[in-house]
Design an enzyme around this catalytic site. Structure first.
Site, PDB file in Angstrom:
ATOM      1  N   HIS A 153       0.452  -6.515   0.619  1.00 39.08           N
ATOM      2  CA  HIS A 153       0.696  -5.906  -0.694  1.00 39.08           C
ATOM      3  C   HIS A 153       1.676  -6.720  -1.540  1.00 39.08           C
ATOM      4  O   HIS A 153       2.890  -6.498  -1.480  1.00 39.08           O
ATOM      5  CB  HIS A 153       1.270  -4.506  -0.505  1.00 39.08           C
ATOM      6  CG  HIS A 153       0.290  -3.505  -0.007  1.00 39.08           C
ATOM      7  ND1 HIS A 153      -0.353  -2.613  -0.835  1.00 39.08           N
ATOM      8  CD2 HIS A 153      -0.162  -3.249   1.248  1.00 39.08           C
ATOM      9  CE1 HIS A 153      -1.159  -1.844  -0.120  1.00 39.08           C
ATOM     10  NE2 HIS A 153      -1.063  -2.209   1.152  1.00 39.08           N
TER      11      HIS A 153
ATOM     12  N   GLU B 146       2.323  -6.362  -4.619  1.00 39.03           N
ATOM     13  CA  GLU B 146       3.002  -5.486  -5.585  1.00 39.03           C
ATOM     14  C   GLU B 146       4.259  -4.844  -5.011  1.00 39.03           C
ATOM     15  O   GLU B 146       5.083  -4.314  -5.764  1.00 39.03           O
ATOM     16  CB  GLU B 146       2.033  -4.403  -6.097  1.00 39.03           C
ATOM     17  CG  GLU B 146       1.794  -3.236  -5.164  1.00 39.03           C
ATOM     18  CD  GLU B 146       0.796  -3.500  -4.058  1.00 39.03           C
ATOM     19  OE1 GLU B 146       0.334  -2.528  -3.440  1.00 39.03           O
ATOM     20  OE2 GLU B 146       0.475  -4.681  -3.792  1.00 39.03           O
TER      21      GLU B 146
ATOM     22  N   CYS C 250      -5.438  -4.610  -0.139  1.00 37.52           N
ATOM     23  CA  CYS C 250      -5.580  -3.667   0.971  1.00 37.52           C
ATOM     24  C   CYS C 250      -6.873  -2.864   0.802  1.00 37.52           C
ATOM     25  O   CYS C 250      -7.952  -3.405   0.941  1.00 37.52           O
ATOM     26  CB  CYS C 250      -4.341  -2.783   1.073  1.00 37.52           C
ATOM     27  SG  CYS C 250      -4.188  -1.918   2.657  1.00 37.52           S
TER      28      CYS C 250
END
Length: 223
Positions: free
Chosen positions: A195, A197, A87
């Site tokens: 994302h 994560e 991002c």
């Protein structure tokens, strides 16, 4: 010995803690890196996480790209160190010229927070080698300036060299050719807007597909 993955924190970074957790779940030792650090502390790879570094002033990622830590990242990336930009981290990598193109305002000028379905286009990078080409993965996306754009020559080069890593199945932000993520010429540097994560544990994510990027990096370092 565990792979050492550095996670950078800039003023305004939001997702460094989640990125660090994802790397730990994948089996890495996490080293915290501050934006003013010049010493990368012997890390084997670096994650440039998401957020709103420096408040997105000037342009998203523009100020962060000039930070001392990024000058060291640029130097080590030139020697082959794996780097992942997520991002705002992707935006920083383009501003640092580690990846081509630019991330601009989404079509419709709206901020989007969605679970994004992505198709894996390149599974030979340092961050995608545990995935299958053509595989669909589901990971969250949250951004207002994630529309990937580049000149026609750059797009043709990315496509021709197989450097598009991920594509959106539902191109909500208007990115050229549905591009969600790309890599450099060596496959060691990857940037994507969604994302991974945030998709590493069943309790909190829409899937655990994002964990594969961190497992890939750990495996690459160990190889």
């Amino acid at each position: 010995m565990s792979a050492k993955i550095g996670v950078i924190t800039f003023p305004g970074t939001l997702d460094d803690v989640d990125a660090a957790r994802a790397a730990r779940i994948a089996g890495a030792e996490v080293i915290s890196l501050w934006h003013a650090d010049e010493d990368l502390k012997g890390v084997d790879a670096v994650v440039v996480p998401g957020g709103f570094s420096y408040g997105d002033y000037l342009r998203t990622g523009a100020i962060s790209a000039l930070a001392p830590v990024m000058q060291s990242v640029i130097e080590q990336a030139g020697k082959g160190m794996p780097v992942l930009g997520i991002c705002n981290g992707f935006q920083i990598l383009t501003e640092a010229r580690l990846l081509p193109g630019a991330l601009t305002r989404n079509k419709g000028l709206h901020f989007h927070c969605v679970d994004a379905h992505l198709v894996v286009e390149n599974n030979t990078t340092a961050w995608t080698n545990t995935l299958e080409k053509g595989q669909q993965i589901l990971i969250p996306a949250k951004h207002g300036e994630g529309r990937f754009q580049a000149d026609a020559e750059t797009i043709a080069q990315l496509e021709g060299e197989g450097r598009v890593v991920f594509r959106y199945t539902d191109n909500f932000n208007g990115s050229v050719n549905d591009i969600a993520g790309i890599t450099n010429e060596t496959g060691r540097i990857v940037g994507l807007m969604p994302h991974p994560e945030h998709a590493v544990e069943k309790l909190t994510g829409p899937s655990i597909d994002g964990l594969e990027l961190f497992l890939s990096a750990v495996g690459t370092i160990a190889a």
